[in-house]
Motif scaffolding. Structure first.
Motif, PDB file in Angstrom:
ATOM      1  N   GLU A   1     109.167  10.456  43.353  1.00 14.33           N
ATOM      2  CA  GLU A   1     109.118  11.797  44.232  1.00 14.33           C
ATOM      3  C   GLU A   1     110.440  12.478  43.791  1.00 14.33           C
ATOM      4  O   GLU A   1     110.273  13.761  43.772  1.00 14.33           O
ATOM      5  N   ARG A   2     111.746  12.072  43.753  1.00  9.93           N
ATOM      6  CA  ARG A   2     112.755  12.646  43.237  1.00  9.93           C
ATOM      7  C   ARG A   2     112.744  13.630  42.090  1.00  9.93           C
ATOM      8  O   ARG A   2     112.957  14.819  42.028  1.00  9.93           O
ATOM      9  N   LYS A   3     111.939  12.637  41.052  1.00  4.57           N
ATOM     10  CA  LYS A   3     111.867  13.354  39.595  1.00  4.57           C
ATOM     11  C   LYS A   3     110.719  14.462  39.693  1.00  4.57           C
ATOM     12  O   LYS A   3     111.040  15.356  39.091  1.00  4.57           O
ATOM     13  N   ILE A   4     110.017  14.137  40.616  1.00  3.54           N
ATOM     14  CA  ILE A   4     108.634  15.214  40.655  1.00  3.54           C
ATOM     15  C   ILE A   4     109.391  16.423  41.625  1.00  3.54           C
ATOM     16  O   ILE A   4     109.102  17.641  41.111  1.00  3.54           O
ATOM     17  N   ALA A   5     110.373  16.467  42.365  1.00  7.39           N
ATOM     18  CA  ALA A   5     110.769  17.428  43.126  1.00  7.39           C
ATOM     19  C   ALA A   5     111.792  17.899  42.139  1.00  7.39           C
ATOM     20  O   ALA A   5     111.846  19.196  42.173  1.00  7.39           O
ATOM     21  N   GLU A   6     112.539  17.433  41.333  1.00  9.98           N
ATOM     22  CA  GLU A   6     113.498  18.027  40.483  1.00  9.98           C
ATOM     23  C   GLU A   6     112.634  18.872  39.382  1.00  9.98           C
ATOM     24  O   GLU A   6     112.854  19.837  39.120  1.00  9.98           O
TER      25      GLU A   6
END
Ligand code: ADP
Length: 637
Positions: free
Chosen positions: A364-369
């Motif tokens: 999710e963090r990566k997607i958000a980034e």
């Protein structure tokens, strides 16, 4: 969704498996050992508790039965002393005559009958029987010397004679109680009573009680089990054995020792004895029988009463409890193992879930980034698009301005020819109007009206010229439709004076398609192309222009060919560059081809140049065909 494999990194197999394997291999024997240990412990504890309880209840039983034995014995103790009161007895002992003997015999017989004793007899101080209750019997004691009997020896000394022995004449066992008979403080004889204690044994047997009584020598004189009778409870020294044999107390019995298989002293007077099985009930079932032996001294005698309580039931119970303890432990162990396994499974699941959550949150963090990056680049792109649009608008605006400038330049260029074109009819009009006035004054109305008609035609022509100039100068747009024929006609009209002056040969061969371009713009392109051709053919004695059209797919190609001087190789490179011109002075602005190509491109068309081998130049204008025929609204004035 993909999980990060690093999160599920397995333990080093060589390190993880080995202790686990050892644990798993060791666990079952350990559990079995513990089970057996607990079972044995359970058995021992249960047996110990049982023995404790048994000995408590046994204590009471012991007391009860010992008292019974005591009372059975003591019931006769006073009897021999009673004979002291009997005068006939003392007379017999002092005088020893037969008359007295008979009287005492009878007395003793009656007394014996009433007291239910075995025999009562009187001895003189030498130990010879003077009178006896069994004087009638064949094996009567009468006259017998019993001085060797211990009870006599005690009694004659004034001590109570207590003695269990086997009768030397009858061979029958019995309890002998002797009392020294006194007269004037002197012992004159001994009174003896023999009782049988068999009733006690019978009573024990009936009550299924296992018990025995051992005398002062440690010989079992009474026993519920006949096999134990006349056995010694403790080892006898050879001297004792010899002494007892000589006293004939137990007749000729071998007096073997009662030897238990096992003997364990639990407390004072409490023992655990194991005997080989011998009773009928035990035969074939058990090889040995364990007993709790409780011993107590009987009052007023040197005897001991021993109560035997079988431990068989207790042992069975203890065994069951031991097995139960073992099984309970095994169950507990299995439960613990199952619980442990379950705990491990839950822990693994939890770890996996956590890892999954971690992977999820990372994702999710990566997607958000990435989303943020994308949004930023999207914004950048939007900004760029805005800028491009703005630039495009500016460009289009500039292009429009250029077109306009080009048109105005063309108009400027053409102003001389326009002036010439307009001056000619104006001069003609002036002449004609002067002539008309004169003809009217002369009354030559016919000639005057002919002049006026000619003047009308000239005014029409002038109007057409200015109209076409106006339409050329007007700003156009990218949309709209154009008629090729109309455009060619308008262009030729704009350039009409120049064409007329050079005696141009025009070869037209095209249809009248509807093209997807603004009418004015198409006219503008054609004016440029035809104008350039006219310029190139200025020195040509026989100028000729070919306008050839053909449909090609969704486009229409118009070829504008001249037989002019053509274009040299160097010039060809810069043909479509703005402000490139080979024309001297005020003649050329170098915008014509540039603007024409731009206008064609804006309408999704093309403008190309060809250099025919026969000489001259050909420009090919290709424009998309309009999708629908023109409506009245599209028509422009
Ligand atoms: P201008 O006409 O103002 O010079 P153009 O862009 O219309 O500008 O033309 C550029 C140059 O291309 C001209 O100066 C001329 O040398 C050359 N040219 C254009 N059309 C022709 C043609 N039909 N024959 C020969 N040369 C031509």
């Amino acid at each position: 969704m993909k999980c990060d494999p690093a999160l599920f990194r397995p333990a080093q197999p060589a390190l993880a498996v080995k202790p686990r394997l050892i644990r798993q291999l060791l666990l079952p024997p350990l559990i079995i050992l513990l089970m057996i240990g607990l079972g044995v412990a359970g058995f021992l504890i249960s047996e110990g508790n049982g023995i404790r309880t048994l000995s408590e209840t046994g204590e009471r039983q012991l007391e009860l039965h010992a008292r019974t034995v005591e009372s059975e014995i003591s019931k006769y103790t006073y009897l021999p002393s009673l004979l002291e009161l009997e005068d006939s007895v003392s007379s017999l002992l002092t005088r020893s005559d037969d008359a007295h003997r008979q009287a005492v015999n009878e007395y003793l017989e009656g007394l014996n009958r009433r007291s239910r004793s075995r025999a009562i007899f009187v001895l003189d101080t030498s130990g010879r029987v003077q009178a006896t209750s069994n004087w009638r019997d064949a094996d009567s004691f009468l006259g017998e010397d019993l001085s060797f009997r211990a009870y006599f020896q005690d009694a004659v000394r004034g001590e109570p004679g207590r003695f269990y022995g086997i009768g030397s004449t009858t061979g029958e066992a019995g309890y002998f109680l002797a009392h020294g008979l006194e007269e004037h403080g002197k012992i004159i004889g001994v009174a003896v009573i023999k009782v049988r204690l068999d009733t006690l044994e019978e009573r024990w047997q009936r009550a299924r009680l296992e018990a025995f009584v051992s005398d002062e020598n440690g010989i079992i004189i009474l026993s519920s089990d006949p096999a134990r009778r006349l056995k010694s409870v403790r080892p006898l020294t050879p001297q004792t054995k010899e002494r007892l044999a000589r006293s004939l107390q137990y007749y000729w019995w071998p007096l073997n020792e009662l030897q238990p298989l096992a003997r364990e002293t639990l407390a004072d007077g409490v023992e655990k004895l194991t005997f080989p099985a011998n009773s009928e009930t035990d035969k074939g079932r058990h090889h040995e029988v364990a007993y709790l032996a409780q011993t107590r001294r009987l009052a007023d005698t040197p005897w001991h009463f021993t109560l035997l309580t079988p431990l068989q039931d207790l042992r069975r119970e203890a065994m069951v409890q031991g097995v139960l303890a073992g099984v309970a432990f095994a169950l507990l162990a299995i439960l613990l193992i199952a619980w442990n396994e379950r705990r491990k499974v839950l822990a693994t699941r939890l770890a996996a879930r956590e890892a999954l959550q971690e992977a999820n949150s990372q994702l999710e963090r990566k997607i958000a980034e990435r989303t943020a990056d994308l949004r930023a680049s999207n914004d950048r792109l939007k900004g760029q698009i805005r800028e491009r649009r703005h630039a495009e608008q500016t460009l289009r605006h500039a292009q429009d301005e250029l077109v306009q400038a080009g048109k105005l330049a063309a108009i400027g260029q053409m102003s001389t020819s326009i002036a010439h074109e307009l001056n000619q009819p104006l001069a003609a009009l002036r002449t004609l109007s002067g002539n008309t006035v004169r003809f009217l004054e002369r009354g030559a109305l016919e000639t005057a009206s002919t002049n006026l008609r000619t003047m009308n035609a000239l005014i029409d022509r002038m109007g057409r010229i200015t109209a076409s100039l106006r339409s050329f100068a007007r700003r156009g747009d990218d949309r709209g439709q154009a008629s090729l024929a109309k455009a060619v006609e308008a262009s030729l009209q704009v350039l009409g004076s120049r064409i007329a002056s050079c005696h141009l040969q025009l070869h037209s061969q095209f249809d009248d398609p509807q093209l997807a371009i603004d009418q004015t713009r198409l006219e503008q392109i054609l004016v440029n192309l035809i104008g350039n051709a006219l310029d190139a053919m200025a020195t040509q004695p026989q100028p000729a222009l070919w306008l050839e059209g053909e449909a090609q797919g969704d486009k229409y190609r118009l070829r504008v060919r001249d037989n002019g001087h053509g274009i040299d190789v160097e010039t060809r490179k810069h043909l479509f560059e703005p402000f490139f011109t080979t024309k001297p002075g005020e003649h050329g602005l170098g915008l014509g081809l540039t603007l024409s190509a731009s206008l064609a491109a804006a309408a999704k068309g093309t403008l190309n140049v060809e250099h025919p081998a026969a000489g001259g130049t050909a420009f090919v204008l290709a424009l998309p065909l309009a999708a629908r025929p023109p409506s009245d609204a599209d028509e422009r004035p």
